[in-house]
Design a protein around this motif. Structure first.
Motif, PDB file in Angstrom:
ATOM      1  N   GLN A  41       0.829  -1.215   0.000  1.00  0.00           N
ATOM      2  CA  GLN A  41       0.000   0.000   0.000  1.00  0.00           C
ATOM      3  C   GLN A  41       0.855   1.254   0.000  1.00  0.00           C
ATOM      4  O   GLN A  41       0.522   2.241  -0.662  1.00  0.00           O
ATOM      5  CB  GLN A  41      -0.938  -0.012   1.210  1.00  0.00           C
ATOM      6  N   PHE A  42       1.963   1.221   0.727  1.00  0.00           N
ATOM      7  CA  PHE A  42       2.838   2.387   0.710  1.00  0.00           C
ATOM      8  C   PHE A  42       3.470   2.544  -0.665  1.00  0.00           C
ATOM      9  O   PHE A  42       3.671   3.667  -1.142  1.00  0.00           O
ATOM     10  CB  PHE A  42       3.934   2.255   1.774  1.00  0.00           C
ATOM     11  N   GLY A  43       3.793   1.433  -1.316  1.00  0.00           N
ATOM     12  CA  GLY A  43       4.328   1.506  -2.678  1.00  0.00           C
ATOM     13  C   GLY A  43       3.334   2.139  -3.644  1.00  0.00           C
ATOM     14  O   GLY A  43       3.704   2.945  -4.499  1.00  0.00           O
ATOM     15  N   GLN A  44       2.051   1.793  -3.497  1.00  0.00           N
ATOM     16  CA  GLN A  44       1.021   2.405  -4.338  1.00  0.00           C
ATOM     17  C   GLN A  44       0.917   3.906  -4.065  1.00  0.00           C
ATOM     18  O   GLN A  44       0.754   4.713  -4.986  1.00  0.00           O
ATOM     19  CB  GLN A  44      -0.329   1.730  -4.078  1.00  0.00           C
ATOM     20  N   HIS A  45       1.020   4.261  -2.791  1.00  0.00           N
ATOM     21  CA  HIS A  45       0.968   5.679  -2.416  1.00  0.00           C
ATOM     22  C   HIS A  45       2.143   6.435  -3.047  1.00  0.00           C
ATOM     23  O   HIS A  45       1.976   7.536  -3.583  1.00  0.00           O
ATOM     24  CB  HIS A  45       1.018   5.798  -0.894  1.00  0.00           C
ATOM     25  N   GLY A  46       3.332   5.843  -2.997  1.00  0.00           N
ATOM     26  CA  GLY A  46       4.499   6.475  -3.607  1.00  0.00           C
ATOM     27  C   GLY A  46       4.357   6.605  -5.110  1.00  0.00           C
ATOM     28  O   GLY A  46       4.750   7.621  -5.694  1.00  0.00           O
ATOM     29  N   ALA A  47       3.786   5.570  -5.735  1.00  0.00           N
ATOM     30  CA  ALA A  47       3.582   5.626  -7.192  1.00  0.00           C
ATOM     31  C   ALA A  47       2.614   6.751  -7.548  1.00  0.00           C
ATOM     32  O   ALA A  47       2.810   7.463  -8.539  1.00  0.00           O
ATOM     33  CB  ALA A  47       3.054   4.287  -7.693  1.00  0.00           C
ATOM     34  N   TRP A  48       1.568   6.919  -6.739  1.00  0.00           N
ATOM     35  CA  TRP A  48       0.630   8.021  -7.004  1.00  0.00           C
ATOM     36  C   TRP A  48       1.329   9.365  -6.893  1.00  0.00           C
ATOM     37  O   TRP A  48       1.148  10.243  -7.732  1.00  0.00           O
ATOM     38  CB  TRP A  48      -0.548   7.980  -6.028  1.00  0.00           C
ATOM     39  N   ARG A  49       2.140   9.546  -5.833  1.00  0.00           N
ATOM     40  CA  ARG A  49       2.818  10.833  -5.647  1.00  0.00           C
ATOM     41  C   ARG A  49       3.732  11.153  -6.817  1.00  0.00           C
ATOM     42  O   ARG A  49       3.743  12.279  -7.316  1.00  0.00           O
ATOM     43  CB  ARG A  49       3.628  10.820  -4.340  1.00  0.00           C
ATOM     44  N   ARG A  50       4.487  10.156  -7.267  1.00  0.00           N
ATOM     45  CA  ARG A  50       5.387  10.391  -8.399  1.00  0.00           C
ATOM     46  C   ARG A  50       4.601  10.710  -9.659  1.00  0.00           C
ATOM     47  O   ARG A  50       4.969  11.607 -10.427  1.00  0.00           O
ATOM     48  CB  ARG A  50       6.284   9.172  -8.616  1.00  0.00           C
ATOM     49  N   GLY A  51       3.522   9.964  -9.878  1.00  0.00           N
ATOM     50  CA  GLY A  51       2.697  10.232 -11.057  1.00  0.00           C
ATOM     51  C   GLY A  51       2.067  11.609 -11.019  1.00  0.00           C
ATOM     52  O   GLY A  51       2.016  12.314 -12.028  1.00  0.00           O
TER      53      GLY A  51
END
Length: 665
Positions: free
Chosen positions: A8-18
């Motif tokens: 879930q944290f990885g998904q959160h990081g991917a959203w921030r970068r996107g």
């Protein structure tokens, strides 16, 4: 199965970068359309920086031997196939350790010697003195080397009782919590004051920061942990032992260092309290072959309920976990044991708690900034549209007219331009008053002003002996700090009223189309002041009177307070500066667009004075420009709507999407 915290944290990081990439594309598009003024650019840059550099801190707090470091190993480092943080018998974290990633530093363990506690400098001041830290490199490809190096955070040294007292580990008024004295009269204290672990772990690279804290004796001696680091953590995991339940020292840590000020009371910070999770660790000690499964579960439920009652939290916030079994299960890929360990349920609650709260904060920032940004750009587009409408009406009125009519129009445009130039005098007068008032606000929020407000409290803490009246001085200090916030808002309101009056006059006299400027909001500033005020109260009561008699401790306390307040005041000053630019940006935009319009109108008249064909070509150009502005406005609306899609509904889709903007030449 639900996604783990790591996933879930990885998904959160991917959203921030996107999202940050989308903002960059939007900035480039606005620049290509000549729609990027200083205010819009700064707003975009700040939002993009916030997304790319956002940090999420999870603090693990517990008394010694509660399995806290093992829990960190199980959640974050199981993929190494072994323990990284020292968690075996006789080896536990003795000093606060921060795990994070700074790309400009080499992977390393940096340790601050415990002797620095004998100086009055705060931990924040020591952070910038790199030469004072002992550094050990980390070989990221070698798990054994990492584990062997991190063992150093468990190192202790023997000192005399007097030195232990100076270092803050011996208290004459509370001998029960003092360390054991050996046969030679020595006591063990941590070798190090603080540890910084810099690792390119996937989650740490995405902005996760893990704070591993030691027991009560060590936490209580370092005020910056309680008043700066732990309160600013996005989640605090409080670890208990299922074999011990809530002990006296557990309860002291919870009340004094974990539970946010005002939580559980009327008007308390429920959102902050919700970020406090309790782990009832070592539940495997209750797995008894002589007891049935039902008996074990009943005993576990009683332990959960008793812990919840003593800590004043709901029972669903107390999660039974076996960190040791969870780590073994992850390493051996044993799904049955993993579920029995309770680790997946805890990871899910931890992830939802952190991500939910963090996403709300980021979503609020996104909504506020994107909507204001869209409004600013939309006003510029509408200004251009109005100017085009005026130019098109003028040109259409020239069809079939002779040269003298065209010359008369040129003369009229020149007159309007000269009349408009007179507005610069009024605008400059407005700017002068605006800058003077802005300077007054910055003075209220300056470091010098803050230092003056803290002077009386500093002098009270610098006095020798008992400081029984310091609580009242502390309360008076924060009354003055809250008054500063009120003064800043009052000054800002006066500045807004001035701008509103000037805008109305410019609209009436020079045909500007300025709108009422926005109101300054400093909710974060006032909330942070309340939070800081509550964080320090445990150090100022009668229970801490003897601790405050230490000059070193008192000085570290006031320096930690000053450091955190300075950060809050600087953030408020930055917010004021951004707000100030949003006031003046529309004026600058209208001056620029109007001057550009007069230039284009004169050029158009000059071009068509010689040939009628030029007139029709120019009218066609104006109509095409109108259509282009309509297209820009639609693209702006589409881009803004895409940026405002809630994080929690389409995070994965947004992360890979790009702005649907086609640049128009």
């Amino acid at each position: 199965m639900t996604a783990s915290f790591n996933e879930q944290f990885g998904q959160h990081g991917a959203w921030r970068r996107g999202f940050a990439s989308q903002l960059q594309e939007l900035r480039e598009w606005l620049m290509a359309q000549d729609l990027l003024d200083v205010s819009v650019q700064e707003r975009l840059q700040r939002l993009e920086d916030q997304m790319r550099g956002d940090k999420v801190m999870v603090a693990f707090v517990a008394e010694f031997s509660r399995g806290k470091s093992e829990l960190i190993n199980a959640i974050f480092f199981a993929h190494y196939g072994r323990r990284l943080m020292p968690a075996s018998a006789g080896r536990t974290t003795m000093c606060p350790a921060e795990l994070g990633w700074e790309a400009d530093l080499m992977p390393s363990l940096r340790l601050l010697p415990i002797d620095t506690r004998e100086s009055p400098e705060s931990l924040g001041q020591w952070r910038v003195r790199s030469d004072s830290w002992v550094q050990y490199p980390l070989d990221i490809g070698n798990a054994q080397q990492i584990a062997d190096t991190l063992v150093k955070v468990a190192e202790v040294r023997k000192v005399s009782v007097d030195q232990a007292r100076r270092l803050g580990f011996w208290h004459d008024d509370d001998e029960a919590d003092n360390p054991m004295v050996d046969a030679d009269g020595w006591v063990d204290v941590p070798m190090w004051r603080h540890a910084l672990i810099n690792m390119p772990h996937p989650l740490l690279k995405q902005g996760l920061v893990i704070l591993d804290t030691p027991g009560l004796n060590a936490v209580g001696a370092e005020p910056e942990l309680t008043v700066n680091l732990i309160p600013q953590a996005h989640a605090v995991v409080f670890v208990l032992g299922a074999d011990t339940g809530v002990t006296k020292s557990d309860l002291a840590i919870w009340r004094d260092h974990v539970l946010p000020a005002g939580a559980g009371k009327a008007g308390g910070d429920d959102a902050l309290a919700a970020s406090r999770l309790v782990v009832l660790n070592k539940v495997d000690t209750l797995w008894d072959s002589l007891s049935s499964g039902a008996q074990v579960q009943a005993q576990l439920r009683r332990q959960q309920q008793d812990s919840a009652n003593l800590l004043g939290v709901s029972v669903d916030k107390v999660l039974p976990v076996s960190a040791q079994k969870g780590l073994v299960a992850k390493v051996n890929r044993n799904d049955v044991l993993l579920q029995a360990s309770g680790l997946p349920a805890f990871e899910d609650l931890l992830a939802n708690g952190i991500m939910g709260q963090r996403q709300k904060v980021l979503q609020a920032a996104v909504h506020a900034n994107v909507q204001q940004l869209q409004g600013q750009v939309d006003r510029v587009i509408n200004m251009r549209r109005r100017e085009l409408d005026d130019q098109l009406a003028e040109l259409c009125g020239l069809r079939g007219k002779n040269a003298s009519v065209i010359a008369g129009m040129r003369s009229r445009i020149e007159g309007e331009s000269q009349e408009f130039d007179q507005s610069s005098t009024k605008v400059q007068a407005m700017r002068t008053v605006h800058m003077r008032m802005l300077k007054d606000i910055f003075q209220l929020l300056s470091s010098a002003a803050l230092k003056k407000e803290l002077l009386e409290l500093k002098e009270a803490l610098d006095q020798r002996g008992l400081k029984l009246g310091v609580r009242k001085i502390y309360e008076q200090t924060f009354e003055r700090l809250h008054a500063v916030a009120v003064k800043v808002l009052a000054q800002a309101e006066e500045m807004q009223n001035l701008m509103s009056t000037s805008f109305r006059e410019l609209n009436a006299e020079f045909s500007f189309s300025l709108q009422v400027p926005p109101t300054l909001m400093l909710s974060d500033f006032t909330e942070d002041l309340r939070s800081i005020e509550g964080s320090y109260t445990q150090y100022l009561g009668l229970s801490s009177a003897f601790k405050l008699t230490s000059a070193d401790f008192s000085q570290r306390l006031i320096k930690a307070l000053a450091l955190r307040l300075r950060t809050v005041f600087e953030a408020a000053s930055n917010d004021v500066e951004m707000w100030s630019k949003s006031l003046t940006a529309p004026v600058d935009a209208q001056l620029r667009e109007r001057k550009r319009s007069y230039t284009r109108r004169l050029e158009a008249v000059d071009r068509i004075s010689g040939a009628a064909t030029d007139l029709e070509e120019r009218i066609a150009d104006m109509e095409n420009a109108q259509a282009h502005l309509g297209s820009l406005q639609r693209q702006l609306i589409s881009a803004s709507a895409q940026l405002l899609v809630p994080l929690w509904t389409e995070r994965a889709q947004i992360a890979s999407a790009s702005l649907d903007i086609n640049l128009v030449a």
